[in-house]
Structure formats: structure tokens, C-alpha cells
Scaffold this active site. Structure first.
Site, short mmCIF file in Angstrom:
data_model
loop_
_atom_site.label_atom_id
_atom_site.label_comp_id
_atom_site.label_asym_id
_atom_site.label_seq_id
_atom_site.Cartn_x
_atom_site.Cartn_y
_atom_site.Cartn_z
N THR A 32 -59.86 17.14 13.64
CA THR A 32 -61.14 17.77 13.28
C THR A 32 -61.06 19.29 13.34
O THR A 32 -61.74 19.98 12.58
CB THR A 32 -62.23 17.24 14.22
OG1 THR A 32 -62.28 15.83 14.06
CG2 THR A 32 -63.59 17.82 13.91
N SER A 78 -55.79 12.08 13.92
CA SER A 78 -54.86 11.61 14.95
C SER A 78 -54.79 10.10 15.03
O SER A 78 -53.80 9.56 15.54
CB SER A 78 -55.21 12.22 16.30
OG SER A 78 -56.41 11.71 16.80
N THR A 111 -58.78 14.51 18.15
CA THR A 111 -59.16 14.13 19.51
C THR A 111 -59.05 12.62 19.77
O THR A 111 -59.01 12.21 20.92
CB THR A 111 -60.59 14.58 19.82
OG1 THR A 111 -61.47 14.03 18.85
CG2 THR A 111 -60.69 16.09 19.83
N ASP A 112 -59.02 11.81 18.70
CA ASP A 112 -59.07 10.35 18.93
C ASP A 112 -57.88 9.85 19.76
O ASP A 112 -58.04 8.99 20.62
CB ASP A 112 -59.09 9.60 17.59
CG ASP A 112 -60.45 9.71 16.90
OD1 ASP A 112 -61.38 10.28 17.50
OD2 ASP A 112 -60.58 9.20 15.78
N1 LIG Z 1 -62.84 15.01 16.77
C1 LIG Z 1 -61.70 14.60 16.28
O1 LIG Z 1 -60.71 15.28 16.29
C2 LIG Z 1 -61.68 13.21 15.73
C3 LIG Z 1 -61.26 13.24 14.30
C4 LIG Z 1 -60.17 12.32 13.93
N2 LIG Z 1 -60.58 10.96 13.97
C5 LIG Z 1 -58.90 12.59 14.72
O2 LIG Z 1 -58.69 12.12 15.80
O3 LIG Z 1 -58.10 13.32 14.22
#
Ligand SMILES: NC(=O)CC[C@H](N)C(=O)O
Length: 346
Positions: A32, A78, A111-112
């Protein structure tokens, strides 16, 4: 004023040579922090569009902290990263840490699965140099995007002497997380990451890094795991236990070549009748079986049944981190007691 301390006639003292800035490698993997949406209020439906160069260009203050060497390793969300991608990230980070011209690494990541990459690197990297993983909960195009400040804070951390030797660190929402403990606990909020047992290692406030805690479990230079020992990672599957579960997923995992199964068990690592049959089946096939918990907090304690079933308690590792530790343990041993010891140590 003493005459000697006066500036020479007609000029100031010669200015001292500027101190060399730390040299930090900034590695981009996507997520993200590298995403944009159709407008500033579209917070959740977005695509990865920005290269790591663009993420850096949006925060010129970083250049005051570090000389930056930028590399794009991949540019994906991710949840698209596979085991081969994880290994590729780890090998590149290690190569940079081995380079005398690099003082630390900042890695941008979705972040996932950020906590998975963080914990894996924490176990395999052989260096005390700071490694900081940073992400964002809002895309770069959003009103109040959190990525730019998170990135600046990641550089504040990576250039801070105190960050050395603390294992892989996670920076979001001003807080410093230890890779072993930090986990994503909210789907969308900017304060999505928490370290439930230990609390944060510290925070960045007033632009200054404040450490309050240090990691207690082995990591990086004190870890027995090494990238040199890994060709490819063994297959380890996670199965989620629940009321009314069947046995078919255990058979499927074993038939598909799993060398380990991690159970996201109920409560304190309890086994449903099906999970128990799954553990028995795993034992017959020489497949390691780890009991983690789906609860989200607390240690899964040893059970008298472990000796009967050959099962291994995951300590306080969540299932996704238990999977990574089991994969690494299986690279060096098949012995159940030795794997148990890994779960106590890391
Ligand atoms: N906030 C995020 O980074 C989640 C976005 C995405 N699903 C990832 O993990 O890349």
C-alpha cells in the site's frame, strides 16, 4: 572573548567537513505504501503503481538523514509474495548487509504479510546492522496518507545507533515493533500493528527515536539459521481448526508433500477429534505437526499428548510465524525434540 577565538579578519572560521551521512539501502517490494487509488478519499481499493524511487522522492527529508541506495526487488501486494520471493528478499538484504559500503537497510513492504517477512529475516540474517521494514495502511494518493511519515521514521530508526543489534524492526504509526512479536491486528486502521506480549520496543516522538524494550528471543547474529543452508524452503501448510472440522485437509496436505503442518488450533492448542486424527496421520508419514493457536495472545503450553502424538507447542508464535520457524527448523533437523527446542528459543 579571547582574541584567539575571534574569526580571522574578513571571514568566518573555515567550516568543518560535513560528517558523512550513513549509507542506507532502500529496497522496494510494493504494498500500500507504493499504491494509488482513483481519488484522495478512496482508501481501500487501490493498485500498486509507485516505484521505490517515487516513494523516496515524496519524502525529500530522508536525504538529510542518509545517503540512499535504492533498489526495486519486486512491486507487488504482499499477499502475492511466495516462499521463493521471501528467500529472494532475504538473500538480497543479506548481500547488502555484507557490503561494507552499506550501514543499514530499509525495506518497504505490504502490511498483510509484513510480519512474516520480518520474522523470517529476523531468523536468517547474519548482521547486527539495522534492518527496518516499513509499510502503510493508506495508499500514497490518500488524504492523510501514512506512508511518507512512516518512511521518514524508518530512516530515523535505521540511522540510529541504538537500532543496531535489535533484530529486524518494524516501523508503522510511530511505533517500533520487534519482528518476533509484532502482528497486524486491524484490517484498515493506521494503528494496525501491535506487539501484544511485549509491547512496542519503542516509539518515535518529536522526531527522536526512543527505545523502551529490547528483544529477548534469539535473532540475527545469535540465530542458528543461515541462508547458506537453505536451497528451497520445505512445504509447511497451516490448517485452521474449528467446531465441525473434517480430516480431509490433513490428508490433502500430506498427499501434496507437506513436511510440516501448523495447526491454528482452538484455545491453548487444543485438538479437535479431526485435528487429532490429522496429527496421527502426520506422525505416520513423518510430517512435523505444530500446535499454534488461533486466539491471538498467549503461550500454547506443552501437553502430555505431545509425547503420544509427536506434536510440538508453538509457544506464543502465531500460526503464520510458527510456519516460518518450522520451515527453517526442518532445513536443519527432523528431530521432534530439536524442533521443540527451536520453538522455546526463537
Ligand atoms: N496496507 C497494506 O499494505 C495492505 C495492502 C496489500 N494487501 C499488501 O499487503 O500489500
Amino acid at each position: 572573548m579571547h582574541p584567539d577565538s575571534l574569526p580571522p579578519a574578513g571571514g568566518a572560521f573555515p567550516s568543518p567537513l560535513p560528517a558523512a551521512l550513513p549509507r542506507i539501502a532502500l529496497l522496494g517490494t510494493g504494498g500500500t505504501i507504493a499504491a494509488s487509488a482513483r481519488d484522495a478519499v478512496q482508501l481501500h481499493d487501490y493498485r500498486v503503481t509507485e516505484g521505490v524511487d517515487a516513494i523516496l522522492a515524496a519524502v525529500p527529508q530522508v536525504r538529510e538523514l542518509a545517503e540512499v541506495h535504492c533498489e526495486q526487488l519486486m512491486n507487488v501486494e504482499s499477499h502475492e509474495i511466495d516462499d521463493a520471493g521471501l528467500l529472494a528478499i532475504a538473500r538480497r538484504v543479506q548481500a547488502l548487509l555484507d557490503d561494507d559500503g552499506i550501514d543499514g537497510v530499509v525495506l518497504t513492504h505490504g502490511t498483510d504479510t509484513l510480519e512474516e517477512t520480518a520474522y523470517f529475516l529476523n531468523l536468517v540474517l547474519d548482521s547486527a546492522k539495522p534492518v527496518v521494514i516499513v509499510g502503510a495502511m493508506r495508499p500514497a494518493s490518500a488524504l492523510s496518507a501514512d506512508g511518507p511519515l512512516n518512511l521518514l521514521n524508518a530512516f530515523r530508526l535505521a540511522t540510529c545507533a541504538e537500532a543496531a543489534g535489535k533484530g529486524v524492526l518494524v516501523m508503522l504509526n510511530d511505533r517500533i515493533g520487534a519482528a518476533r512479536h509484532v502482528t497486524k491486528m486491524h484490517t484498515t486502521a493506521t494503528d494496525a500493528f501491535f506487539s501484544v506480549e511485549q509491547g512496542s520496543l519503542g516509539e518515535i516522538a518529536g522526531g527522536v527515536v526512543h527505545f523502551f524494550n529490547a528483544p529477548t528471543r534469539r535473532h540475527t547474529v545469535h540465530s542458528e539459521f543461515s541462508l547458506a543452508d537453505i536451497g528451497e524452503l520445505p512445504q509447511v501448510d497451516i490448517i485452521f481448526d474449528h467446531l465441525g472440522a473434517g480430516t480431509h485437509l490433513y490428508r490433502a496436505a500430506i498427499a501434496a508433500g507437506a513436511r510440516g503442518i501448523v495447526l491454528a488450533a482452538t484455545g491453548n492448542g487444543s485438538l479437535s477429534p479431526s485435528a487429532r486424527q490429522g496429527a496421527e496421520e502426520a506422525k505416520r508419514h513423518g510430517v512435523a505437526f505444530v500446535r499454534a493457536s488461533r486466539v491471538g495472545q498467549g503461550v500454547v503450553t506443552d501437553s502430555a499428548d505431545d509425547a503420544v502424538l509427536g506434536t510440538i507447542a508453538a509457544n506464543s508464535l502465531n500460526p503464520q510465524k510458527a510456519r516460518l520457524l518450522l520451515m527453517l527448523a526442518l532445513c536443519v533437523t527432523r528431530d521432534t525434540d530439536a524442533i521443540r527446542e527451536c520453538f522455546r528459543r526463537y
